[in-house]
Design a protein around this motif. Structure first.
Motif, PDB file in Angstrom:
ATOM      1  N   VAL A  19      73.415 -16.939  60.247  1.00 47.08           N
ATOM      2  CA  VAL A  19      72.881 -15.979  59.285  1.00 47.08           C
ATOM      3  C   VAL A  19      74.053 -15.192  58.696  1.00 47.08           C
ATOM      4  CG1 VAL A  19      71.460 -13.920  58.963  1.00 47.08           C
ATOM      5  CG2 VAL A  19      70.655 -15.741  60.448  1.00 47.08           C
ATOM      6  N   ALA A  20      74.105 -15.100  57.382  1.00 52.60           N
ATOM      7  CA  ALA A  20      75.159 -14.341  56.720  1.00 52.60           C
ATOM      8  C   ALA A  20      74.845 -12.851  56.794  1.00 52.60           C
ATOM      9  CB  ALA A  20      75.282 -14.771  55.261  1.00 52.60           C
ATOM     10  N   VAL A  21      75.792 -12.060  57.252  1.00 48.65           N
ATOM     11  CA  VAL A  21      75.597 -10.621  57.403  1.00 48.65           C
ATOM     12  C   VAL A  21      76.702  -9.891  56.647  1.00 48.65           C
ATOM     13  CG1 VAL A  21      75.469  -8.692  59.020  1.00 48.65           C
ATOM     14  CG2 VAL A  21      74.474 -10.900  59.638  1.00 48.65           C
ATOM     15  N   ALA A  22      76.313  -9.022  55.727  1.00 46.90           N
ATOM     16  CA  ALA A  22      77.280  -8.336  54.861  1.00 46.90           C
ATOM     17  C   ALA A  22      77.736  -6.996  55.418  1.00 46.90           C
ATOM     18  CB  ALA A  22      76.671  -8.131  53.478  1.00 46.90           C
ATOM     19  N   GLY A 138      69.390 -13.672  55.472  1.00 44.60           N
ATOM     20  CA  GLY A 138      70.838 -13.592  55.285  1.00 44.60           C
ATOM     21  C   GLY A 138      71.186 -12.775  54.057  1.00 44.60           C
ATOM     22  N   ASP A 139      72.325 -12.093  54.116  1.00 51.06           N
ATOM     23  CA  ASP A 139      72.805 -11.309  52.985  1.00 51.06           C
ATOM     24  C   ASP A 139      73.650 -12.191  52.076  1.00 51.06           C
ATOM     25  OD1 ASP A 139      71.692  -9.148  54.352  1.00 51.06           O
ATOM     26  OD2 ASP A 139      73.600  -8.640  55.322  1.00 51.06           O
ATOM     27  N   LEU A 273      68.552 -16.197  51.754  1.00 50.55           N
ATOM     28  CA  LEU A 273      69.355 -15.272  50.959  1.00 50.55           C
ATOM     29  C   LEU A 273      68.565 -14.626  49.832  1.00 50.55           C
ATOM     30  CD1 LEU A 273      72.567 -17.494  50.619  1.00 50.55           C
ATOM     31  CD2 LEU A 273      72.086 -15.739  52.341  1.00 50.55           C
ATOM     32  N   GLY A 274      67.284 -14.399  50.049  1.00 42.64           N
ATOM     33  CA  GLY A 274      66.467 -13.773  49.018  1.00 42.64           C
ATOM     34  C   GLY A 274      66.384 -14.642  47.786  1.00 42.64           C
ATOM     35  N   ALA A 275      66.812 -14.097  46.632  1.00 45.22           N
ATOM     36  CA  ALA A 275      66.747 -14.835  45.374  1.00 45.22           C
ATOM     37  C   ALA A 275      67.990 -15.681  45.120  1.00 45.22           C
ATOM     38  CB  ALA A 275      66.545 -13.860  44.215  1.00 45.22           C
TER      39      ALA A 275
END
Length: 331
Positions: A19-22, A138-139, A273-275
């Motif tokens: 998961v990408a985390v910002a 994920g961000d 990642l949302g949109a």
């Protein structure tokens, strides 16, 4: 999983590996970075952008403030139309649809910029437990330049459909007022979906709604293929929202594709990642040399509403220099 953020059983069931985390980087800051790279890679100047469409699915910053103005101030300037577009996980599709129509209606404007950005690291949503059957969040941010001149890809079709009878699926059990954020209530799509299914099974409408949902998905995708003048066999890759393996397999099977023909192998490493799911996946295909001239790519998904989107891109001839510049930034 080693940190105990995700139960081992859930991680194994979903087969998601990362998961990408910002962290503390805001969504508008990420959008600015993506937009800056998109303009640079597409060799488009800020002065050429006559429309900015800023999308996202989660809170972008202070309430009552528009994140699109942040990109205007720091990148584009004021001489353009800048609007925030909210259409759930399909927001980028909707923004592309609006951008294409705007450019066709405005011959003096050479290009539009579409951005998407989300940071889910807030207390009103648990990225590690967003609800049963929902992918970990994920961000990330993405940006594309939509132009009337040739870019690395050509938008051959973009189709939309809606099944509003199922709009309650993403709000069931939650009052319309006051809004969740103002009450400090966390979002749990899994609980809402379970409540909606329980009520639909009770009144006997569940099977009909489920079949209608599948039909709308399929019809939207088939229309996009038809308008692009291609068949399913002509599609090189299918780009989908990040989902658990079983959900992605079922979704693709309805559309007539296998999991192996999709970009799920990438999305499982970054989360939902949302949109930005589809643009990020397209960038991944380009940067890993998995696309060539003449390839057709299908992008498809659904989001609360329920809305359905499908688009077909044709990859243009890319020499090595163009491939390095593409970076998913010029349609």
């Amino acid at each position: 999983m080693r940190q105990g953020l995700v139960p081992a059983g859930t991680a194994a069931e979903y087969d998601l590996s990362g998961v990408a985390v910002a962290g503390r980087i805001s969504a508008p800051e990420m959008a600015l970075a993506a937009a800056t790279e998109a303009l640079k890679a597409s060799e488009t100047s800020a002065e050429d952008i006559g429309l900015l469409l800023y999308t996202g699915v989660w809170h972008q910053g202070p309430d009552g403030w528009g994140p699109q103005a942040y990109l205007q101030r720091h990148l584009l300037g004021d001489d353009l139309l800048a609007v925030e577009v909210r259409n759930g996980c399909n927001s980028t599709f909707s923004a592309l649809e609006l951008a294409a129509a705007y450019l066709q209606a405005s011959p003096g404007i050479p290009a539009a910029l579409v951005t998407a950005s989300d940071n889910f690291g807030t207390r009103l949503i648990d990225r590690w437990n967003p609800g049963a059957g929902v992918s970990f969040l994920g961000d990330g941010a993405s940006a594309v330049v939509v132009s009337t001149t040739a870019g690395f890809a050509e938008l051959r079709s973009l189709c939309s459909a809606t099944f509003s009878e199922m709009e309650e699926a993403h709000r069931s059990g939650v009052p319309l007022f006051p809004p969740n954020a103002t009450a400090g209530s966390a979002l749990d799509y899994g609980a809402r979906s379970t409540d909606f299914q329980r009520k639909a099974e009770s009144d006997g409408s569940w099977v009909r709604l489920l079949l209608g949902h599948q039909r709308h998905n399929l019809e939207c995708t088939e229309r996009a293929l038809e308008e692009a003048g291609v068949a399913a066999r002509d599609i090189r890759h299918v780009l989908v929202h990040s989902m658990p393996r079983q959900a992605a397999t079922s979704y693709l099977k309805i559309l007539g594709f296998s999991l192996e023909r999709s970009t799920w192998d990438f999305s499982r490493t970054v989360g939902h990642l949302g949109a930005s799911d589809h643009v990020a996946a397209l960038h991944h295909l380009l940067s890993t040399n998995r696309l060539g001239a003449g390839d057709h790519v299908l992008l498809c998904g659904f989001s609360p509403g329920v809305t359905y989107k499908a688009a077909v891109l044709r990859i243009r001839d890319l020499d090595p220099t163009q491939r390095r510049k593409a970076q998913c930034s010029g349609l």
